[in-house]
Design an enzyme around this catalytic site. Structure first.
Site, short mmCIF file in Angstrom:
data_model
loop_
_atom_site.label_atom_id
_atom_site.label_comp_id
_atom_site.label_asym_id
_atom_site.label_seq_id
_atom_site.Cartn_x
_atom_site.Cartn_y
_atom_site.Cartn_z
N SER A 75 0.85 -1.18 0.00
CA SER A 75 0.00 0.00 0.00
C SER A 75 0.89 1.23 0.00
O SER A 75 1.65 1.46 0.94
CB SER A 75 -0.89 0.01 1.24
N HIS A 105 -1.64 -1.31 -4.00
CA HIS A 105 -2.88 -0.85 -3.38
C HIS A 105 -2.81 0.67 -3.21
O HIS A 105 -1.84 1.20 -2.68
CB HIS A 105 -3.02 -1.54 -2.02
N ASP A 133 -4.75 3.93 -1.68
CA ASP A 133 -5.76 4.36 -0.72
C ASP A 133 -6.21 5.80 -0.99
O ASP A 133 -5.41 6.72 -0.92
CB ASP A 133 -5.19 4.29 0.71
N MET A 136 -8.62 8.79 0.26
CA MET A 136 -9.40 9.25 1.42
C MET A 136 -9.81 10.71 1.20
O MET A 136 -9.02 11.50 0.67
CB MET A 136 -8.54 9.17 2.69
N HIS A 144 -8.70 1.71 -3.46
CA HIS A 144 -9.59 1.55 -2.30
C HIS A 144 -10.18 2.92 -1.99
O HIS A 144 -9.48 3.80 -1.49
CB HIS A 144 -8.74 1.00 -1.13
N MET A 195 -12.08 5.33 0.09
CA MET A 195 -12.62 5.62 1.44
C MET A 195 -13.19 7.03 1.39
O MET A 195 -12.64 7.97 1.97
CB MET A 195 -11.51 5.49 2.49
N MET A 223 -11.76 -5.11 6.13
CA MET A 223 -10.86 -4.20 6.85
C MET A 223 -10.47 -4.85 8.18
O MET A 223 -11.33 -5.23 8.98
CB MET A 223 -11.53 -2.85 7.12
N ASP A 225 -7.04 -5.91 4.60
CA ASP A 225 -6.30 -4.64 4.60
C ASP A 225 -6.22 -4.09 6.02
O ASP A 225 -7.24 -3.83 6.65
CB ASP A 225 -7.06 -3.66 3.68
C1 DX5 Z 1 -6.03 2.05 5.99
C2 DX5 Z 1 -5.75 1.73 4.54
C3 DX5 Z 1 -4.70 0.70 4.38
C4 DX5 Z 1 -3.33 1.07 4.91
C5 DX5 Z 1 -2.82 -0.16 5.57
O1 DX5 Z 1 -7.16 2.84 6.06
O2 DX5 Z 1 -6.91 1.27 3.88
O3 DX5 Z 1 -4.58 0.27 3.04
O4 DX5 Z 1 -2.42 1.48 3.95
O5 DX5 Z 1 -1.64 0.16 6.24
P1 DX5 Z 1 -0.96 -0.87 7.23
O6 DX5 Z 1 -0.58 -2.07 6.44
O7 DX5 Z 1 0.21 -0.10 7.76
O8 DX5 Z 1 -1.97 -1.19 8.31
ZN ZN Z 2 -6.60 0.31 1.87
#
Ligand code: DX5
Ligand code: ZN
Length: 226
Positions: free
Chosen positions: A9, A34, A36, A38, A67, A69, A138, A176
């Site tokens: 990620s 991956h 993320d 947000m 992903h 969010m 999650m 994740d």
């Molecule tokens: C958290 C993200 C994850 C994050 C995971 O909200 O969706 O993808 O990058 O990070 P680690 O592996 O450090 O928990």
């Molecule tokens: Zn994620």
């Protein structure tokens, strides 16, 4: 059932050196990254938008797993599809018309995933498991990298693997949050196919070696002992 993949990620990468960081993990033999996204509303953090996706697309041919969010996945999914996503996942908790959203993503020619937060039961997905290409469990509350793995996620992964076999479905199971060298074997044994790993990869001394070790452990966990 599906091939186990480690998905670094980029949230935990050094954004000032993103291209180099991607090359390092790419050289370790991964197939997917991956990404993320947000929005500061669905989760209390902000990350990246379409321009960063487009830059990533230019530096790598890896499959980009996005992903979302965010509170408005219907508006943004087509934008990320155009920016080069291979797969896009949306939160069950953010979608008023989840079935429609998943089908809309598939109509864009992209794999559609549905994500559940730690407090959301697998049962809420019963009517879309035959639609989604993948289900993301999650194992932390979304918003930040580097959080502690919530063990209930293992039970949810196992439940999804059982339902998949019972109903003869094909969805991939992704996990994740808090995935590390220590818990990776148990996660694979529970039935997860795609394992996202952020801080355990990019905050390690040698991210390339960490990914190689994770892939070795994942293969070992899928080999049935006789
Ligand atoms: C958290 C993200 C994850 C994050 C995971 O909200 O969706 O993808 O990058 O990070 P680690 O592996 O450090 O928990
Ligand atoms: Zn994620």
């Amino acid at each position: 059932m599906h091939q186990v993949e480690i998905l670094p990620s980029i949230l935990s990468a050094d954004f000032a050196r993103l291209g180099e960081e991607v090359k390092t993990v790419e050289a370790a033999g991964i197939a997917m990254l991956h990404v993320d996204v947000m929005d500061g509303h669905f989760v209390p953090n902000l990350t990246l938008g379409p321009p960063v996706m487009e830059s990533l697309r230019r530096v790598t041919n890896l499959k980009l797993d996005v992903h979302l969010m965010i509170t408005d996945p219907d508006y943004f999914a087509p934008i990320f599809a155009r920016a080069g996503a291979y797969s896009i996942s949306v939160h069950q908790e953010a979608c008023r018309h989840l079935d429609r959203t998943l089908r809309m993503i598939q109509d864009l020619g992209v794999k559609a995933g549905v994500v559940i937060n730690p407090a959301t039961p697998v049962a809420t997905l019963s009517e879309v498991l035959n639609v989604a290409d993948y289900v993301l469990v999650m194992s932390v509350n979304p918003g930040f990298g580097g959080q502690k793995f919530i063990p209930n996620a293992l039970r949810k992964v196992a439940q999804l693997a059982t339902i998949r076999a019972e109903r003869g479905l094909q969805y991939v199971i992704e996990i994740d949050g808090g995935v590390s060298l220590e818990n990776l074997g148990d996660i694979v044994k529970a039935g997860a196919d795609w394992l996202v790993a952020g801080s355990s990869v990019f905050h390690s001394v040698n991210p390339g070696d960490t990914v190689r070790e994770m892939r070795r452990l994942a293969r070992a966990a899928t080999t049935v002992a006789v």
